[in-house]
Motif scaffolding. Structure first.
Motif, PDB file in Angstrom:
ATOM      1  N   VAL A   1     120.819  87.497  34.062  1.00  0.00           N
ATOM      2  CA  VAL A   1     120.179  86.021  34.142  1.00  0.00           C
ATOM      3  C   VAL A   1     120.339  85.607  35.621  1.00  0.00           C
ATOM      4  CG1 VAL A   1     120.031  83.386  33.093  1.00  0.00           C
ATOM      5  CG2 VAL A   1     120.301  85.724  31.814  1.00  0.00           C
ATOM      6  N   ILE A   2     119.639  85.287  36.334  1.00  0.00           N
ATOM      7  CA  ILE A   2     119.907  84.434  37.718  1.00  0.00           C
ATOM      8  C   ILE A   2     119.644  82.947  37.652  1.00  0.00           C
ATOM      9  CG2 ILE A   2     119.157  86.623  38.805  1.00  0.00           C
ATOM     10  CD1 ILE A   2     116.577  85.560  39.525  1.00  0.00           C
ATOM     11  N   ASP A   3     120.404  82.360  38.475  1.00  0.00           N
ATOM     12  CA  ASP A   3     120.492  80.886  38.511  1.00  0.00           C
ATOM     13  C   ASP A   3     119.286  80.541  39.726  1.00  0.00           C
ATOM     14  OD1 ASP A   3     121.859  81.419  40.794  1.00  0.00           O
ATOM     15  OD2 ASP A   3     123.193  79.832  40.454  1.00  0.00           O
ATOM     16  N   ARG A   4     119.015  81.323  40.604  1.00  0.00           N
ATOM     17  CA  ARG A   4     117.906  81.161  41.710  1.00  0.00           C
ATOM     18  C   ARG A   4     116.997  82.147  41.880  1.00  0.00           C
ATOM     19  NH1 ARG A   4     121.026  78.658  46.889  1.00  0.00           N
ATOM     20  NH2 ARG A   4     119.017  78.528  47.287  1.00  0.00           N
ATOM     21  N   ALA A   5     116.055  81.936  42.224  1.00  0.00           N
ATOM     22  CA  ALA A   5     114.862  82.924  42.477  1.00  0.00           C
ATOM     23  C   ALA A   5     115.563  83.653  43.738  1.00  0.00           C
ATOM     24  CB  ALA A   5     113.509  82.237  42.873  1.00  0.00           C
ATOM     25  N   ARG A   6     115.053  85.073  43.915  1.00  0.00           N
ATOM     26  CA  ARG A   6     115.394  85.695  44.820  1.00  0.00           C
ATOM     27  C   ARG A   6     114.195  86.364  45.893  1.00  0.00           C
ATOM     28  NH1 ARG A   6     119.273  89.717  41.168  1.00  0.00           N
ATOM     29  NH2 ARG A   6     120.842  88.302  40.897  1.00  0.00           N
ATOM     30  N   PHE A   7     112.947  85.803  45.377  1.00  0.00           N
ATOM     31  CA  PHE A   7     111.956  86.158  46.379  1.00  0.00           C
ATOM     32  C   PHE A   7     111.660  85.391  47.927  1.00  0.00           C
ATOM     33  CE2 PHE A   7     110.002  83.046  43.408  1.00  0.00           C
ATOM     34  CZ  PHE A   7     109.305  82.256  44.363  1.00  0.00           C
ATOM     35  N   LYS A   8     111.196  85.807  48.732  1.00  0.00           N
ATOM     36  CA  LYS A   8     110.790  85.306  49.949  1.00  0.00           C
ATOM     37  C   LYS A   8     109.536  84.980  50.108  1.00  0.00           C
ATOM     38  CE  LYS A   8     114.763  87.710  52.129  1.00  0.00           C
ATOM     39  NZ  LYS A   8     115.064  89.179  52.985  1.00  0.00           N
ATOM     40  N   THR A   9     108.513  85.579  49.508  1.00  0.00           N
ATOM     41  CA  THR A   9     107.328  85.264  49.297  1.00  0.00           C
ATOM     42  C   THR A   9     107.194  85.111  47.808  1.00  0.00           C
ATOM     43  OG1 THR A   9     106.297  87.566  49.393  1.00  0.00           O
ATOM     44  CG2 THR A   9     106.744  86.085  51.613  1.00  0.00           C
ATOM     45  N   MET A  10     105.971  84.394  47.515  1.00  0.00           N
ATOM     46  CA  MET A  10     105.694  84.482  45.938  1.00  0.00           C
ATOM     47  C   MET A  10     105.072  85.695  45.508  1.00  0.00           C
ATOM     48  SD  MET A  10     104.327  80.814  45.193  1.00  0.00           S
ATOM     49  CE  MET A  10     105.243  79.347  45.033  1.00  0.00           C
ATOM     50  N   THR A  11     104.255  86.450  46.435  1.00  0.00           N
ATOM     51  CA  THR A  11     103.878  87.843  46.135  1.00  0.00           C
ATOM     52  C   THR A  11     104.824  88.736  45.723  1.00  0.00           C
ATOM     53  OG1 THR A  11     103.808  88.617  48.373  1.00  0.00           O
ATOM     54  CG2 THR A  11     101.900  87.843  47.381  1.00  0.00           C
ATOM     55  N   GLU A  12     106.169  88.703  45.893  1.00  0.00           N
ATOM     56  CA  GLU A  12     107.235  89.320  45.494  1.00  0.00           C
ATOM     57  C   GLU A  12     108.251  88.860  44.279  1.00  0.00           C
ATOM     58  OE1 GLU A  12     109.763  88.589  49.039  1.00  0.00           O
ATOM     59  OE2 GLU A  12     109.201  90.405  49.930  1.00  0.00           O
ATOM     60  N   SER A  13     107.671  87.692  43.663  1.00  0.00           N
ATOM     61  CA  SER A  13     108.338  87.208  42.625  1.00  0.00           C
ATOM     62  C   SER A  13     108.324  87.724  41.259  1.00  0.00           C
ATOM     63  CB  SER A  13     107.883  85.492  42.441  1.00  0.00           C
ATOM     64  OG  SER A  13     106.246  85.736  42.146  1.00  0.00           O
ATOM     65  N   THR A  14     109.153  87.719  40.323  1.00  0.00           N
ATOM     66  CA  THR A  14     109.201  88.463  39.226  1.00  0.00           C
ATOM     67  C   THR A  14     109.387  87.178  38.227  1.00  0.00           C
ATOM     68  OG1 THR A  14     111.668  88.290  39.051  1.00  0.00           O
ATOM     69  CG2 THR A  14     110.521  90.216  40.427  1.00  0.00           C
ATOM     70  N   ALA A  15     109.065  87.778  36.901  1.00  0.00           N
ATOM     71  CA  ALA A  15     109.128  86.705  35.777  1.00  0.00           C
ATOM     72  C   ALA A  15     110.908  86.251  35.563  1.00  0.00           C
ATOM     73  CB  ALA A  15     108.870  87.615  34.317  1.00  0.00           C
ATOM     74  N   GLU A  16     111.796  86.922  36.119  1.00  0.00           N
ATOM     75  CA  GLU A  16     113.008  86.284  35.954  1.00  0.00           C
ATOM     76  C   GLU A  16     113.225  85.325  37.024  1.00  0.00           C
ATOM     77  OE1 GLU A  16     112.284  89.764  36.102  1.00  0.00           O
ATOM     78  OE2 GLU A  16     112.798  90.285  34.297  1.00  0.00           O
ATOM     79  N   ASP A  17     112.693  85.197  38.392  1.00  0.00           N
ATOM     80  CA  ASP A  17     112.587  84.348  39.203  1.00  0.00           C
ATOM     81  C   ASP A  17     111.772  83.167  38.519  1.00  0.00           C
ATOM     82  OD1 ASP A  17     113.769  85.774  41.463  1.00  0.00           O
ATOM     83  OD2 ASP A  17     111.455  86.717  41.854  1.00  0.00           O
ATOM     84  N   TRP A  18     110.926  83.376  37.913  1.00  0.00           N
ATOM     85  CA  TRP A  18     110.051  82.187  37.440  1.00  0.00           C
ATOM     86  C   TRP A  18     111.106  81.541  36.188  1.00  0.00           C
ATOM     87  CZ3 TRP A  18     107.258  79.483  40.230  1.00  0.00           C
ATOM     88  CH2 TRP A  18     106.579  79.883  41.592  1.00  0.00           C
ATOM     89  N   ALA A  19     111.745  82.420  35.533  1.00  0.00           N
ATOM     90  CA  ALA A  19     112.451  81.861  34.421  1.00  0.00           C
ATOM     91  C   ALA A  19     113.611  80.876  35.004  1.00  0.00           C
ATOM     92  CB  ALA A  19     113.420  82.921  33.681  1.00  0.00           C
ATOM     93  N   ALA A  20     114.246  81.288  36.126  1.00  0.00           N
ATOM     94  CA  ALA A  20     115.635  80.578  36.837  1.00  0.00           C
ATOM     95  C   ALA A  20     114.761  79.271  37.234  1.00  0.00           C
ATOM     96  CB  ALA A  20     116.065  81.468  37.896  1.00  0.00           C
ATOM     97  N   ILE A  21     113.745  79.358  37.923  1.00  0.00           N
ATOM     98  CA  ILE A  21     113.059  78.086  38.526  1.00  0.00           C
ATOM     99  C   ILE A  21     112.885  77.153  37.360  1.00  0.00           C
ATOM    100  CG2 ILE A  21     110.911  77.039  39.782  1.00  0.00           C
ATOM    101  CD1 ILE A  21     110.993  79.917  41.226  1.00  0.00           C
ATOM    102  N   GLY A  22     112.312  77.621  36.283  1.00  0.00           N
ATOM    103  CA  GLY A  22     111.707  76.856  34.981  1.00  0.00           C
ATOM    104  C   GLY A  22     112.985  76.154  34.491  1.00  0.00           C
ATOM    105  N   ARG A  23     114.477  76.853  34.606  1.00  0.00           N
ATOM    106  CA  ARG A  23     115.565  76.571  33.973  1.00  0.00           C
ATOM    107  C   ARG A  23     116.081  75.219  34.875  1.00  0.00           C
ATOM    108  NH1 ARG A  23     116.314  81.830  32.869  1.00  0.00           N
ATOM    109  NH2 ARG A  23     117.528  82.135  34.694  1.00  0.00           N
ATOM    110  N   ALA A  24     115.877  75.402  36.105  1.00  0.00           N
ATOM    111  CA  ALA A  24     116.410  74.663  37.152  1.00  0.00           C
ATOM    112  C   ALA A  24     115.335  73.170  37.035  1.00  0.00           C
ATOM    113  CB  ALA A  24     116.566  75.011  38.536  1.00  0.00           C
ATOM    114  N   ALA A  25     114.216  73.277  36.886  1.00  0.00           N
ATOM    115  CA  ALA A  25     113.313  72.210  37.037  1.00  0.00           C
ATOM    116  C   ALA A  25     113.414  71.266  35.757  1.00  0.00           C
ATOM    117  CB  ALA A  25     111.788  72.819  37.240  1.00  0.00           C
ATOM    118  N   ALA A  26     113.770  71.922  34.629  1.00  0.00           N
ATOM    119  CA  ALA A  26     113.723  71.291  33.388  1.00  0.00           C
ATOM    120  C   ALA A  26     114.562  69.727  33.201  1.00  0.00           C
ATOM    121  CB  ALA A  26     114.579  71.928  32.297  1.00  0.00           C
TER     122      ALA A  26
END
Length: 196
Positions: free
Chosen positions: A6-31
């Protein structure tokens, strides 16, 4: 990344590189940020205090009067909250203030209340545009829309008459529980799977 990490921050530099794990981290931070929306709205409403803009009452008092009148007329909480923040955009978007409040509440309110908030600036013009050399009937461009009378009624009953320095408005604190309930969860959102 290790399997199941479980990561606490997204690791992508461009959205085309993003993963479901990245977006899960973003969702947790945004809640928590989403849950603070009522606090930010209340803080912004307080920015309207003391800003008279040439009117007989300041912008906060106008908002409180509008909401108080709607509340005393037994309008539902969603409508009262719309009345409370209908002019919240006066400071940030003076040229399109109605749209500012409408876009903030769009995910949380009915189509009728969103349309009313979005168009109330033009409808309010019926009461004063002619004094500025504008067409007071500008609202007629929307005549025939299902929410035309709904918006016209809001302006007539609650908005255009809420500039009275002697009116006894309810305090902002009385509206806070309503605001929190209305903003508790979006009714519509591009991010909700059930809206697809």
């Amino acid at each position: 990344m290790a399997d199941g990490e479980v990561i606490d921050r997204a690791r992508f530099k461009t959205m085309t590189e993003s993963t479901a794990e990245d977006w899960a981290a973003i969702g947790r931070a945004a809640a928590p940020h989403r849950g603070e929306l009522p606090d930010r709205i209340l803080a912004h409403l307080n920015l309207l205090k003391g800003d008279h803009g040439g009117f007989a009452v300041d912008r906060l008092e106008h908002s409180l009067q509008t909401a108080t009148r709607a509340h005393k007329d037994d309008r539902d909480e969603e409508y009262v909250v719309c009345a409370l923040i209908h002019d919240i955009g006066d400071v940030l978007g003076p040229a399109n203030h109605a749209e500012v409040g409408a876009v903030i509440l769009k995910p949380y309110v009915s189509d009728a209340n969103h349309w009313m908030m979005d168009k109330h600036g033009i409808f309010q013009g019926y009461y004063f545009f002619h004094h500025l050399g504008l067409d007071r009937d500008m609202r007629d461009q929307h005549r025939g829309h299902p929410h035309f009378e709904y918006c016209a009624q809001f302006c007539h009953l609650y908005d255009q008459n809420s500039f009275d320095p002697d009116y006894q408005s309810m305090p902002l604190a009385d509206f806070e529980p309503m605001l929190r309930r209305v903003l508790a969860a979006p009714k519509h959102s591009i991010y909700r799977k059930d809206d697809a």
